[in-house]
Design an enzyme around this catalytic site. Sequence first.
Site: not given
Ligand code: AP5
Length: 242
Positions: A34, A190, A179, A109, A146
């Site tokens: 994402k 997660r 992270r 979410r 990552r």
């Molecule tokens: P990346 O693009 O970083 O993945 P992502 O989908 O953004 O994953 P996240 O882990 O950031 O999502 P998340 O939803 O768990 O975390 P968030 O920060 O929102 O890609 C991942 C890796 O893969 C990278 O190294 C990239 O280079 C590689 N990659 C990508 N595409 C690739 C491909 N095609 N081929 C090869 N490699 C590839 O949330 C963190 C925490 O915050 C949550 O757990 C929760 O506690 C809280 N939080 C955030 N939002 C909310 C909400 N709305 N409600 C409640 N709690 C929330």
Amino acid sequence: MGSILLGASELRALTRSPEKPMVLILLGPPGAGKGTHATPLSLSLDLPHISTGDLFRAQIQSNSSLGQKAKFYIDQGSLVPDDLVLDMLFDRLKAQDCAQGCILDGFPRTLAQAKALDLRLENKSQILALNFHVPDSILIDRIAGRLVCRDCKKSYHKLFDPPATADLCGECGGRLYTRDDDQASIVSKRLEVYREETMPLIDYYAAQNDVLKEVDGQGAKEQVFQDVLNALPSFAKAISSQ
Ligand code: AP5
């Protein structure tokens, strides 16, 4: 699907309505890509990229009261309670740069968040959602490798997308870090939380006409991004029917 090579201005024309700004939701499990795709998409569509995860990490870095509360949940791999998320996100949506629409990464979410967003937008914006489908085994490998830039938040991967200079961001020269919530034990929590709380949103948006598009997020980054761009014109129907 074949490649539809649209220029940035054509994409913007297709996905932008002066009457109803587009709110593009990026749905998908942790590690689905994402954040990776939100950055170039934000440039292509000229819309701000809003990541609730990044907003919380900024609050944690500044040691604010919200950051301290959010850290408790994030460190366990749980979701931050809806009221804290909604106050923070809705405050961000008031900013002038969201007037033409925005890209939401990691929000909503929960069903409660999705319904609160519907109410907040009062049918004045067109919600569209892209759901990235990636199997767990790939997600785990992606998260395990990552690296994220402390300054500009760009994501790298130790094997799949390594920085040219170890530990330094190729975009801004910032330091790369891992992270805290990317440890294996927290990642499994997660993924479990994603299945229980967030997956129901796929059905929620699928039940609305022309709102949800599926993207196969398993391939190489460039291929997946091309599939994202290919999916956008099919939203034009939802936008033009308003
Ligand atoms: P990346 O693009 O970083 O993945 P992502 O989908 O953004 O994953 P996240 O882990 O950031 O999502 P998340 O939803 O768990 O975390 P968030 O920060 O929102 O890609 C991942 C890796 O893969 C990278 O190294 C990239 O280079 C590689 N990659 C990508 N595409 C690739 C491909 N095609 N081929 C090869 N490699 C590839 O949330 C963190 C925490 O915050 C949550 O757990 C929760 O506690 C809280 N939080 C955030 N939002 C909310 C909400 N709305 N409600 C409640 N709690 C929330």
